[in-house]
Design a protein around this motif. Structure first.
Motif, PDB file in Angstrom:
ATOM      1  N   GLY A  28       0.821  -1.307  -0.046  1.00  0.00           N
ATOM      2  CA  GLY A  28       0.086  -0.223   0.167  1.00  0.00           C
ATOM      3  C   GLY A  28       0.792   1.352  -0.186  1.00  0.00           C
ATOM      4  N   VAL A  29       1.842   1.220   0.877  1.00  0.00           N
ATOM      5  CA  VAL A  29       2.758   2.505   1.005  1.00  0.00           C
ATOM      6  C   VAL A  29       3.593   2.609  -0.257  1.00  0.00           C
ATOM      7  CG1 VAL A  29       4.683   3.235   2.217  1.00  0.00           C
ATOM      8  CG2 VAL A  29       2.810   2.573   3.506  1.00  0.00           C
ATOM      9  N   ALA A  30       4.154   1.377  -0.807  1.00  0.00           N
ATOM     10  CA  ALA A  30       4.753   1.490  -1.985  1.00  0.00           C
ATOM     11  C   ALA A  30       3.969   1.856  -3.026  1.00  0.00           C
ATOM     12  CB  ALA A  30       5.312   0.236  -2.399  1.00  0.00           C
ATOM     13  N   HIS A  31       2.579   1.628  -3.213  1.00  0.00           N
ATOM     14  CA  HIS A  31       1.780   1.993  -4.318  1.00  0.00           C
ATOM     15  C   HIS A  31       1.552   3.498  -4.341  1.00  0.00           C
ATOM     16  CE1 HIS A  31      -0.495   0.313  -7.866  1.00  0.00           C
ATOM     17  NE2 HIS A  31      -1.287   1.418  -7.260  1.00  0.00           N
ATOM     18  N   LEU A  32       1.382   4.082  -3.186  1.00  0.00           N
ATOM     19  CA  LEU A  32       1.077   5.686  -2.810  1.00  0.00           C
ATOM     20  C   LEU A  32       2.443   6.502  -3.317  1.00  0.00           C
ATOM     21  CD1 LEU A  32      -0.682   8.036  -1.830  1.00  0.00           C
ATOM     22  CD2 LEU A  32       0.114   7.495   0.286  1.00  0.00           C
ATOM     23  N   VAL A  33       3.556   5.808  -2.639  1.00  0.00           N
ATOM     24  CA  VAL A  33       4.733   6.655  -3.026  1.00  0.00           C
ATOM     25  C   VAL A  33       5.198   6.556  -4.492  1.00  0.00           C
ATOM     26  CG1 VAL A  33       6.946   7.127  -2.428  1.00  0.00           C
ATOM     27  CG2 VAL A  33       5.742   6.370  -0.738  1.00  0.00           C
ATOM     28  N   SER A  34       4.654   5.635  -5.184  1.00  0.00           N
ATOM     29  CA  SER A  34       4.934   5.263  -6.462  1.00  0.00           C
ATOM     30  C   SER A  34       4.396   6.415  -7.499  1.00  0.00           C
ATOM     31  CB  SER A  34       4.629   3.982  -6.876  1.00  0.00           C
ATOM     32  OG  SER A  34       3.160   4.142  -7.242  1.00  0.00           O
ATOM     33  N   VAL A  35       3.370   7.292  -6.945  1.00  0.00           N
ATOM     34  CA  VAL A  35       2.753   8.211  -7.891  1.00  0.00           C
ATOM     35  C   VAL A  35       3.745   9.396  -8.045  1.00  0.00           C
ATOM     36  CG1 VAL A  35       1.295  10.225  -7.730  1.00  0.00           C
ATOM     37  CG2 VAL A  35       0.644   7.934  -6.647  1.00  0.00           C
ATOM     38  N   PHE A  36       4.799   9.372  -7.394  1.00  0.00           N
ATOM     39  CA  PHE A  36       5.862  10.531  -7.377  1.00  0.00           C
ATOM     40  C   PHE A  36       6.891   9.811  -8.466  1.00  0.00           C
ATOM     41  CE2 PHE A  36       4.203  11.181  -3.270  1.00  0.00           C
ATOM     42  CZ  PHE A  36       3.719  12.622  -3.660  1.00  0.00           C
ATOM     43  N   ALA A  38       8.251   6.611 -11.768  1.00  0.00           N
ATOM     44  CA  ALA A  38       7.516   6.061 -12.831  1.00  0.00           C
ATOM     45  C   ALA A  38       6.348   5.072 -12.375  1.00  0.00           C
ATOM     46  CB  ALA A  38       8.816   5.312 -13.602  1.00  0.00           C
ATOM     47  N   THR A  39       5.375   4.759 -13.179  1.00  0.00           N
ATOM     48  CA  THR A  39       4.347   3.987 -13.069  1.00  0.00           C
ATOM     49  C   THR A  39       5.047   2.593 -12.657  1.00  0.00           C
ATOM     50  OG1 THR A  39       3.395   5.074 -14.947  1.00  0.00           O
ATOM     51  CG2 THR A  39       2.096   2.981 -14.256  1.00  0.00           C
ATOM     52  N   ALA A  40       5.988   2.018 -13.150  1.00  0.00           N
ATOM     53  CA  ALA A  40       6.297   0.643 -12.960  1.00  0.00           C
ATOM     54  C   ALA A  40       7.166   0.624 -11.645  1.00  0.00           C
ATOM     55  CB  ALA A  40       7.167   0.068 -14.025  1.00  0.00           C
ATOM     56  N   SER A  41       7.184   1.738 -10.972  1.00  0.00           N
ATOM     57  CA  SER A  41       7.679   1.551  -9.705  1.00  0.00           C
ATOM     58  C   SER A  41       6.914   1.235  -8.655  1.00  0.00           C
ATOM     59  CB  SER A  41       8.409   3.188  -9.270  1.00  0.00           C
ATOM     60  OG  SER A  41       7.241   3.824  -8.807  1.00  0.00           O
ATOM     61  N   ALA A  42       5.743   1.012  -8.712  1.00  0.00           N
ATOM     62  CA  ALA A  42       4.699   0.165  -7.929  1.00  0.00           C
ATOM     63  C   ALA A  42       5.033  -1.160  -8.196  1.00  0.00           C
ATOM     64  CB  ALA A  42       3.110   0.617  -8.348  1.00  0.00           C
ATOM     65  N   PRO A  43       5.475  -1.812  -6.951  1.00  0.00           N
ATOM     66  CA  PRO A  43       5.657  -3.170  -7.043  1.00  0.00           C
ATOM     67  C   PRO A  43       4.896  -4.037  -7.570  1.00  0.00           C
ATOM     68  CG  PRO A  43       6.182  -2.531  -4.797  1.00  0.00           C
ATOM     69  CD  PRO A  43       5.633  -1.131  -5.647  1.00  0.00           C
ATOM     70  N   LEU A  44       3.328  -3.775  -7.544  1.00  0.00           N
ATOM     71  CA  LEU A  44       2.395  -4.591  -7.959  1.00  0.00           C
ATOM     72  C   LEU A  44       2.297  -4.336  -9.759  1.00  0.00           C
ATOM     73  CD1 LEU A  44      -0.678  -4.088  -5.507  1.00  0.00           C
ATOM     74  CD2 LEU A  44       0.857  -6.306  -5.912  1.00  0.00           C
ATOM     75  N   VAL A  45       2.728  -3.216  -9.932  1.00  0.00           N
ATOM     76  CA  VAL A  45       2.553  -2.864 -11.564  1.00  0.00           C
ATOM     77  C   VAL A  45       3.790  -3.759 -12.214  1.00  0.00           C
ATOM     78  CG1 VAL A  45       2.674  -1.062 -13.224  1.00  0.00           C
ATOM     79  CG2 VAL A  45       1.314  -0.800 -11.075  1.00  0.00           C
ATOM     80  N   ALA A  46       4.743  -3.370 -11.391  1.00  0.00           N
ATOM     81  CA  ALA A  46       6.052  -4.126 -12.096  1.00  0.00           C
ATOM     82  C   ALA A  46       5.885  -5.588 -11.981  1.00  0.00           C
ATOM     83  CB  ALA A  46       7.440  -3.768 -11.426  1.00  0.00           C
ATOM     84  N   MET A  47       5.418  -6.117 -11.044  1.00  0.00           N
ATOM     85  CA  MET A  47       5.376  -7.713 -10.825  1.00  0.00           C
ATOM     86  C   MET A  47       4.309  -8.266 -11.925  1.00  0.00           C
ATOM     87  SD  MET A  47       6.052  -8.766  -7.189  1.00  0.00           S
ATOM     88  CE  MET A  47       4.295  -8.533  -6.573  1.00  0.00           C
ATOM     89  N   GLY A  48       3.226  -7.365 -12.100  1.00  0.00           N
ATOM     90  CA  GLY A  48       2.096  -7.668 -13.092  1.00  0.00           C
ATOM     91  C   GLY A  48       2.597  -7.657 -14.488  1.00  0.00           C
ATOM     92  N   SER A  49       3.349  -6.339 -14.630  1.00  0.00           N
ATOM     93  CA  SER A  49       3.958  -6.027 -16.099  1.00  0.00           C
ATOM     94  C   SER A  49       4.719  -7.435 -16.720  1.00  0.00           C
ATOM     95  CB  SER A  49       4.354  -4.948 -16.245  1.00  0.00           C
ATOM     96  OG  SER A  49       3.915  -4.060 -15.722  1.00  0.00           O
ATOM     97  N   ILE A  50       5.620  -7.654 -15.497  1.00  0.00           N
ATOM     98  CA  ILE A  50       6.592  -8.907 -15.978  1.00  0.00           C
ATOM     99  C   ILE A  50       5.664 -10.230 -16.335  1.00  0.00           C
ATOM    100  CG2 ILE A  50       8.190 -10.346 -15.017  1.00  0.00           C
ATOM    101  CD1 ILE A  50       9.691  -8.179 -14.128  1.00  0.00           C
ATOM    102  N   PHE A  51       4.755 -10.432 -15.319  1.00  0.00           N
ATOM    103  CA  PHE A  51       3.966 -11.454 -15.530  1.00  0.00           C
ATOM    104  C   PHE A  51       3.209 -11.492 -16.805  1.00  0.00           C
ATOM    105  CE2 PHE A  51       0.392 -14.390 -14.790  1.00  0.00           C
ATOM    106  CZ  PHE A  51       1.005 -15.374 -14.341  1.00  0.00           C
ATOM    107  N   ALA A 125      16.158   5.576  -9.089  1.00  0.00           N
ATOM    108  CA  ALA A 125      15.382   6.404  -8.030  1.00  0.00           C
ATOM    109  C   ALA A 125      13.796   5.667  -8.002  1.00  0.00           C
ATOM    110  CB  ALA A 125      15.364   7.738  -8.786  1.00  0.00           C
ATOM    111  N   ASP A 126      13.420   4.746  -9.048  1.00  0.00           N
ATOM    112  CA  ASP A 126      12.244   4.053  -8.925  1.00  0.00           C
ATOM    113  C   ASP A 126      12.204   3.115  -7.899  1.00  0.00           C
ATOM    114  OD1 ASP A 126      10.915   5.855 -10.848  1.00  0.00           O
ATOM    115  OD2 ASP A 126      12.398   5.005 -12.586  1.00  0.00           O
ATOM    116  N   LEU A 127      13.423   2.986  -7.215  1.00  0.00           N
ATOM    117  CA  LEU A 127      13.244   2.033  -5.934  1.00  0.00           C
ATOM    118  C   LEU A 127      12.818   2.503  -4.678  1.00  0.00           C
ATOM    119  CD1 LEU A 127      16.646  -0.131  -6.808  1.00  0.00           C
ATOM    120  CD2 LEU A 127      14.199  -0.759  -7.399  1.00  0.00           C
ATOM    121  N   THR A 128      12.571   3.997  -4.839  1.00  0.00           N
ATOM    122  CA  THR A 128      12.218   4.455  -3.641  1.00  0.00           C
ATOM    123  C   THR A 128      11.082   3.990  -3.173  1.00  0.00           C
ATOM    124  OG1 THR A 128      13.388   6.424  -4.665  1.00  0.00           O
ATOM    125  CG2 THR A 128      12.091   7.053  -2.630  1.00  0.00           C
ATOM    126  N   PRO A 129       9.731   3.979  -3.863  1.00  0.00           N
ATOM    127  CA  PRO A 129       8.639   3.450  -3.143  1.00  0.00           C
ATOM    128  C   PRO A 129       8.704   2.122  -2.354  1.00  0.00           C
ATOM    129  CG  PRO A 129       8.323   4.504  -5.722  1.00  0.00           C
ATOM    130  CD  PRO A 129       9.762   4.376  -5.302  1.00  0.00           C
TER     131      PRO A 129
END
Ligand SMILES: Nc1nc2c(c(=O)[nH]1)N[C@H]1C(S)=C(S)[C@@H](COP(=O)(O)O)O[C@H]1N2
Ligand SMILES: [Mo]
Length: 523
Positions: A28-36, A38-51, A125-129
């Motif tokens: 949840g926190v990573a998803h919120l911070v990812s707004v600042f 790249a889109t793929a900095s959200a763990p769920l987005v990155a994992m989903g895209s790889i999948f 930098a996209d590892l920040t979230p």
């Protein structure tokens, strides 16, 4: 015995719950911070895209035939189930060893981090979230496990009065776990809706076909670019264009919702929509933008072809009243700039720009609409994400930077720069070709001179002039000198014959001045 097995089941439940709550907080926190980021900095987005990228075609077809356009939702639900199972296991592991469980979380974070970095257009930098999320997740786990531990110890403790301290410890644990889950859901939800707004702007930008200019820019004469390695390109690519603004998160404006209000000391107030601009008679102009914070020899300057509508025409329609001497432009995120009315009504090409180098404005450069004004530093003219023009007086309104110690007027100072050789470069003995740039927007550059060591001032060769509003390149062929340290200084002469001042000034309050001197050595 009975108490023991009850306590064992409750313990399993509590630690499993602690694991799930901590994972929820992490994501949840990573998803919120990812707004600042790249889109793929959200763990769920990155994992989903790889999948998605790794799914074999037959599985993709199967998923689409099973779930239709809900295939993405199905993917996220499946990921949710996997995350749930993994986090329950980690929670149970924490019952045995909290260190081991934390180690597992860190290991998983490293794997997710690698997934994020493997996506196109992500950087470290996209590892920040993920980092912030992992940190809060670990803290949550630690904290919930402590409470789970305490309540478990008290069950086993037969001397504890039933329903008192044990009950309240457990209640605290459950409350903590519940609040973590709710907090995580809110963070993820807020993150998701902000990301949706961003995606609308991005989608609108990529779908936008720029109209053809009624008055296209004249073709660049040959010879504007000096052919020398280390020289900046005459037209700065959008991705390399310097970016200066106060926006922590780039404003995401849907052009359909964009409106510009023109009001204040005018006879006719009106608003302009993005569609109005698309249908208007647009003009193209090459213009070099400069930041007032650029130090002597600095890089906060860039040149682009802008497509837009002349601000002069908007003001003609508004009819400014007598006494007005300034236009205060305000952006959607609250930045403002004070531009002399005269500069926006004389015949220079001040534009309400929608295009930059044949593309819609990049989001960071003001999408959908910004101002660009020849001859003024950006802080008093180049408002990005502009939504409001108020015709007013310098005596009545003060702009963003002018309330923070900077001037209220900002004409660009005549400047020149050495690009080759770089500071402290080592050049080999023999002939050395030097080069650089000079600018005096609205006046043009008529000469550039250089001085090697403390010698005479020598005239440099000039590249072709594209327009008075753009920078001009120069070069000088030096026959070379003795080995050791040398300096080269540069100064320019503008189109009206004025020599660049040697007076040194810091950027604040109205722009740096002085001649740049570069040290280099011949070996
Ligand atoms: N909305 C907004 N517009 C802004 C700014 C800002 O902080 N916010 N900074 C200004 C400054 S100081 C400069 S130098 C230019 C830089 O434009 P660029 O980022 O496209 O190069 O934008 C100007 N427009
Ligand atoms: Mo600036």
């Amino acid at each position: 015995m009975k108490i023991k097995s009850f306590s064992r089941r409750q313990g399993l439940f509590d630690f499993g719950l602690a694991g799930v709550s901590s994972a929820a907080v992490l994501f949840g926190v990573a998803h919120l911070v990812s707004v600042f980021f790249a889109t793929a900095s959200a763990p769920l987005v990155a994992m989903g895209s790889i999948f998605i990228d790794m799914t074999p075609p037959w599985l993709k077809d199967l998923a689409i035939s099973l779930f239709g356009t809900n295939d993405k939702l199905a993917l996220f639900i499946s990921m949710g189930i996997v995350v749930f199972l993994v986090s329950v296991s980690i929670g149970l592991l924490a019952k045995k060893s909290r260190v081991l469980a934390s180690g597992c979380i860190i290991l998983l974070a490293i794997v997710i981090g690698a997934a994020i970095l493997s996506r196109p257009a992500t950087s470290f930098a996209d590892l920040t979230p993920l980092t912030i999320g992992t940190f809060t997740g670990l803290l949550t786990l630690r904290w919930l496990c402590t409470w789970a531990e305490k309540s478990r110890e008290q069950i086993g403790d037969s001397t504890a009065k039933p329903g008192t301290s044990q009950g309240s410890t457990r209640r605290k644990f459950l409350l903590g776990a519940g609040l973590s889950l709710i907090g995580a859901a809110i963070a993820a939800g807020v993150g998701q809706s902000l990301a949706a707004a961003r995606n609308i702007a991005e989608a609108a930008r990529s779908a936008l076909g720029l109209p053809i200019a009624k008055t296209p820019a004249a073709a660049l004469p040959s010879g504007v670019q000096i052919d020398l390695s280390g020289m900046p390109p005459f037209v700065t690519p959008n991705k390399d264009f310097y970016r200066i603004d106060t926006a922590l998160s780039v404003p995401r404006i849907n052009p359909d919702d964009w409106e510009l209000r023109i009001h204040g000391m005018v006879e006719n107030e009106f608003t302009v929509s993005f569609n109005d601009l698309l249908e208007a008679e647009l003009v193209e102009n090459y213009l070099t933008l400069t930041c007032v914070s650029n130090p002597v020899g600095g890089q906060l300057v860039g040149n682009a072809k802008w497509l837009g509508y002349p601000i002069r025409k908007l003001l003609e329609r508004a009819v400014p009243q007598a006494g007005a001497d300034m236009v205060l432009s305000t952006s959607q995120d609250g930045f403002s700039a004070s531009t002399p009315l005269e500069v926006l009504t004389d015949d220079r090409m001040s534009l309400l720009a929608i295009g930059m180098n044949d593309e819609p404005l990049p989001l960071e450069h003001g999408f959908p609409v910004r101002m660009v004004v020849p001859g003024l530093y950006g802080f008093v003219s180049a408002t990005k994400w502009v939504v409001d023009l108020e015709v007013t007086r310098f005596a009545d309104k003060v702009a963003y930077w002018s309330t923070r110690g900077w001037s209220d007027h900002g004409p660009i100072k005549l400047s020149s720069r050495v690009d080759v050789p770089r500071s402290f470069a080592k050049v080999s003995e023999g002939q050395v070709v030097m080069g650089g740039t000079a600018w005096a927007q609205t006046k043009g550059i008529s000469g550039v001179q250089i001085q090697i060591d403390d010698g005479e001032w020598l005239d440099a060769e000039l590249g072709s002039e594209a327009s008075l509003d753009t920078w001009r390149q120069w070069r000088y062929v030096w026959e070379g000198g003795t080995s050791g340290n040398h300096t080269v200084s540069v100064r320019a002469i503008d189109g009206q014959g004025k020599l660049q001042t040697s007076d040194k000034a810091e950027p604040a309050p109205n722009g740096a001045s002085g001649w740049q001197r570069v040290q280099f050595s011949v070996e």
